[in-house]
Scaffold this motif. Structure first.
Motif, short mmCIF file in Angstrom:
data_model
loop_
_atom_site.label_atom_id
_atom_site.label_comp_id
_atom_site.label_asym_id
_atom_site.label_seq_id
_atom_site.Cartn_x
_atom_site.Cartn_y
_atom_site.Cartn_z
N ARG A 58 0.76 -1.27 0.08
CA ARG A 58 -0.05 0.07 0.00
C ARG A 58 0.97 1.16 -0.04
N VAL A 59 0.71 2.27 -0.67
CA VAL A 59 1.21 3.51 -0.98
C VAL A 59 0.27 4.62 -0.49
N GLU A 60 0.62 5.22 0.68
CA GLU A 60 -0.21 5.98 1.40
C GLU A 60 -0.02 7.73 1.11
N THR A 61 1.37 7.97 0.43
CA THR A 61 1.71 9.37 0.24
C THR A 61 2.46 9.47 -0.94
N PRO A 62 2.41 10.66 -1.48
CA PRO A 62 3.10 10.90 -2.97
C PRO A 62 4.27 10.58 -2.88
N ASP A 63 5.34 11.04 -1.69
CA ASP A 63 6.56 10.72 -1.74
C ASP A 63 6.94 9.21 -1.99
N GLU A 64 6.03 8.30 -1.65
CA GLU A 64 6.36 6.87 -1.50
C GLU A 64 6.34 6.18 -2.94
N ILE A 65 5.74 7.08 -3.88
CA ILE A 65 5.15 6.18 -5.10
C ILE A 65 6.45 5.98 -5.93
N GLU A 66 7.20 7.01 -6.26
CA GLU A 66 8.38 6.67 -7.21
C GLU A 66 9.35 5.24 -6.78
N GLY A 67 9.74 5.52 -5.64
CA GLY A 67 10.69 4.45 -5.12
C GLY A 67 9.78 2.99 -5.03
N THR A 68 8.74 2.87 -4.58
CA THR A 68 7.99 1.85 -4.70
C THR A 68 7.68 0.97 -6.00
N LEU A 69 7.08 1.99 -6.93
CA LEU A 69 7.10 1.53 -8.45
C LEU A 69 8.50 1.15 -9.06
N GLU A 70 9.52 1.91 -8.78
CA GLU A 70 10.75 1.54 -9.31
C GLU A 70 11.30 0.10 -8.74
N ASP A 71 10.95 -0.41 -7.56
CA ASP A 71 11.24 -1.66 -6.92
C ASP A 71 10.42 -2.63 -7.64
N ALA A 72 9.07 -2.39 -8.00
CA ALA A 72 8.17 -3.37 -8.49
C ALA A 72 8.71 -3.46 -9.89
N LEU A 73 9.06 -2.41 -10.71
CA LEU A 73 9.41 -2.98 -11.83
C LEU A 73 10.77 -3.51 -12.23
N ALA A 74 11.62 -3.33 -10.98
CA ALA A 74 13.02 -3.99 -11.01
C ALA A 74 12.76 -5.81 -10.91
N ARG A 75 11.57 -6.06 -10.29
CA ARG A 75 11.42 -7.42 -9.94
C ARG A 75 10.58 -8.23 -11.15
N GLU A 76 11.03 -9.46 -11.21
CA GLU A 76 10.20 -10.22 -11.89
C GLU A 76 8.85 -10.56 -11.28
N GLY A 77 7.97 -11.19 -12.06
CA GLY A 77 6.64 -11.53 -11.58
C GLY A 77 5.58 -10.41 -11.09
N VAL A 78 4.78 -10.54 -10.32
CA VAL A 78 3.49 -9.86 -10.36
C VAL A 78 3.43 -8.94 -9.05
N ASP A 79 3.28 -7.86 -9.36
CA ASP A 79 3.46 -6.58 -7.94
C ASP A 79 2.20 -5.96 -8.29
N VAL A 80 1.50 -5.57 -7.12
CA VAL A 80 0.29 -5.01 -7.17
C VAL A 80 0.53 -3.73 -6.12
N LEU A 81 0.39 -2.40 -6.48
CA LEU A 81 0.48 -1.31 -5.73
C LEU A 81 -0.64 -0.60 -5.41
N ASP A 82 -1.40 -0.66 -4.19
CA ASP A 82 -2.44 0.01 -3.97
C ASP A 82 -2.13 1.41 -3.30
N VAL A 83 -2.39 2.56 -4.37
CA VAL A 83 -1.96 3.54 -4.27
C VAL A 83 -3.06 4.62 -3.77
N LEU A 84 -2.98 5.20 -2.61
CA LEU A 84 -4.25 5.85 -2.18
C LEU A 84 -4.21 7.31 -2.85
N VAL A 85 -5.44 7.65 -3.29
CA VAL A 85 -5.43 8.92 -3.92
C VAL A 85 -6.56 9.75 -3.48
N HIS A 86 -6.48 11.09 -3.49
CA HIS A 86 -7.82 11.71 -3.45
C HIS A 86 -8.34 12.35 -4.89
N ASP A 87 -9.90 12.65 -4.51
CA ASP A 87 -10.63 13.28 -5.83
C ASP A 87 -10.37 14.88 -5.83
#
Length: 563
Positions: free
Chosen positions: A534-563
């Motif tokens: 789960r990604v709860e703040t804007p500052d976490e998005i880039e690093g978490t996504l970079e790590d997911a893309l660097a791994r093989e297999g399936v990653d799911v990132l639940d990014v909380l956003v406001h309207d």
């Protein structure tokens, strides 16, 4: 165990001979002969835990392989799905509809009861052909094993012949078990839609030369025609000084969005759409969804506007506006033909004047559309949709994106400079296409020599339709990153409530629209075999996504956003 050669064996041999590698499906008793035959073939069976997931995976696969086929004519860009009799076909109709609207070349099959047993109305009975035909180019049932080779060949040809789309074949149990000595029929080359009526091309060219401020609206049939068609659209725009927009609900990249003459996608908003289409001459190139979601009060295009329509689908030509020039054929060949006919005929000073007008409209549109996705929740710790999209572009700017972000979609289209053959979306509008299509797209990308990262950009409401799509990806070792834009409500329904009935949000109870309590996407994804965070703040998005893309297999990132 039988050693005889049956209809099911012929079916799988035909698929292999046509270059099929995967069959997406959910098995049942009436499909067992086919399942057994697949198991002894070189085909790989991709299990979906619901028939609509199987159809969605096959569709995302087919859309992506079509891009690959533009550069390698040895590829057969068809997705094949095998469903389970009447209820299973009914389950798959949502994404069969989506495949129709997005033009995915599919061959969808379903088992059926034996032809000599149906009079007893056994369990699971239903009228398959009629159920599927409203969403297919052709819907039929193979009633004799001797007819199977011809009907399979026809199914593939119909699916791939422009305008592309799904085909359905019912496969009765007795036909699949019947012995045969027949062989698959050769598929043969698939024709394009032709280069268009020369007289209509001349007329369209004259209208463009005479125009004051022409507008080119590109639709997804341009991208489906191939990369050369997008290049031809650029050539025509530059030769005429035309302002360029994407059609309403465009779901592919039909023009480079970084080009100086590109202004925007036309949003499904009546006032904005009318403003952007307010000119003397409009070219509708390969459009099919260029209208609003609900009834508009005034015409989107003024009755005095000169309209040029071109498409490989004759139904779309002159459908919602009168056509002053109407050209049926391959969009790329038509655009190229128009370019050749206008090249050098428009004075350079006239083109420059048109380009000055384009720049003015582009500046105005940027002001009106630039705030899409930014929201107004200043003190909310969650990211805005715009912040999420910006972070994704910085990290995964070259990734292949499969989008069903719904309200987040417009932030992506307004902010990310997407390239041709980089993006597909849910053109049909019904939820539940994007996640399984992401799995199918990632399987297709894995077949390339240099696969791209695949990112599924999925709204939380969309994800909840078929979260068990993740099981198929994990089971089959797919490399896929899913980013959930999670605002914990059906935002599109709140927006449409206000558009339809007016007032402010505080005026409505919004029954059945908020997800309270919230679903734990992280645990859900993990239960289906994925890594998840789960990604709860804007500052976490880039690093978490970079790590997911660097791994093989399936990653799911639940990014909380406001309207």
């Amino acid at each position: 165990m039988t050693s005889t050669y049956t209809g099911a064996d012929l079916f799988t041999d035909a698929l292999e001979s046509y270059g099929v590698d995967y069959v997406f499906g959910n098995p049942g008793t009436t499909e067992l002969p086919i399942i057994e035959a697949i198991g002894t073939s070189d085909l790989e069976y991709i299990l979906g835990l619901h028939e609509d997931i199987a159809v969605g995976m096959a569709s995302g696969y087919a859309q992506t392989r079509r891009y690959h086929a533009h550069h390698d004519d040895s590829i057969t860009p068809v997705g094949v799905a095998n469903l389970h009799i009447a209820p299973g076909l009914a389950h798959g109709l949502g994404n069969l509809y989506a495949a129709k609207i997005t033009g995915a070349p599919l061959v969808v099959t379903a088992g059926n009861h034996s032809t000599d047993f149906r009079h007893e109305e056994p369990i699971l009975s239903g009228e398959l052909v009629g159920m599927a035909e409203q969403f297919c180019k052709w819907s039929d049932e193979v009633l004799a094993v001797d007819a199977l080779p011809t009907m399979l060949r026809r199914a593939f040809r119909v699916a791939m012949t422009p305008p592309t789309g799904p085909v359905f074949l019912g496969l009765p149990l007795d036909v699949m078990l019947a012995e045969t000595d027949a062989e698959p029929e050769r598929l043969g080359p698939i024709p394009n839609a032709g280069s268009g009526d020369p007289a209509q091309l001349e007329r369209a060219a004259d209208l463009l030369v005479e125009a004051d401020n022409p507008v080119l609206v590109v639709g997804d049939h341009v991208a489906r025609s191939g990369a050369a068609a997008v290049d031809a659209a650029v050539d025509l725009a530059e030769a005429t000084g035309a302002r360029v927009h994407g059609e309403i609900l465009a779901s592919e990249i039909d023009f480079p969005t970084g080009h100086d003459q590109w202004v925007s996608y036309i949003p499904p908003d009546e006032d904005l759409a009318r403003m952007l289409l307010d000119t003397d001459t409009v070219v509708f190139a390969g459009c099919s969804t260029n209208t609003t979601l609900t009834r508009h009060e005034a015409a989107l295009v003024d009755s005095e506007t000169t309209c040029i329509h071109l498409s490989d689908d004759d139904w779309q030509v002159g459908k919602n506006q009168p056509a002053d020039a109407a050209i049926v054929g391959d969009p790329g060949l038509i655009l190229q033909g128009l370019f050749e006919r206008v090249q050098g005929r428009i004075p350079e000073a006239t083109v420059d004047e048109r380009l000055e007008h384009v720049a003015g409209v582009k500046k105005m549109a940027a002001t009106k559309l630039g705030s899409i996705g930014t929201g107004d929740a200043e003190d909310d710790p969650r990211a805005s949709k715009a912040e999420l999209v910006d972070a994704m572009e910085r990290v995964a700017g070259d990734a292949y994106v499969v989008d069903e972000g719904i309200t987040s979609k417009y932030a992506m289209l307004a902010r990310w400079d997407l390239a041709p053959e980089q993006y597909i979306s849910n053109k049909g509008g019904g939820l539940g296409y994007g996640l399984p299509a992401s799995v199918g797209a990632a399987i297709a990308e894995s077949q390339r020599d240099d696969p791209r990262d695949v990112v599924g950009f999925i709204g939380d409401g969309s994800y909840l339709y078929y979260p068990h799509s993740i099981y198929s990806a994990a089971r089959h070792g797919v490399d896929l990153t899913v980013v959930i834009s999670d605002n914990r409500n059906y935002r599109i329904l709140k927006d449409n409530t206000l558009k339809l009935m007016g007032g402010e949000e505080d005026d409505y109870a919004f029954t059945g629209i908020d997800f309270e309590p919230a679903v734990d996407f992280v645990q859900n994804a993990k239960s289906h075999g994925a890594r998840a965070e789960r990604v709860e703040t804007p500052d976490e998005i880039e690093g978490t996504l970079e790590d997911a893309l660097a791994r093989e297999g399936v990653d799911v990132l639940d990014v909380l956003v406001h309207d």
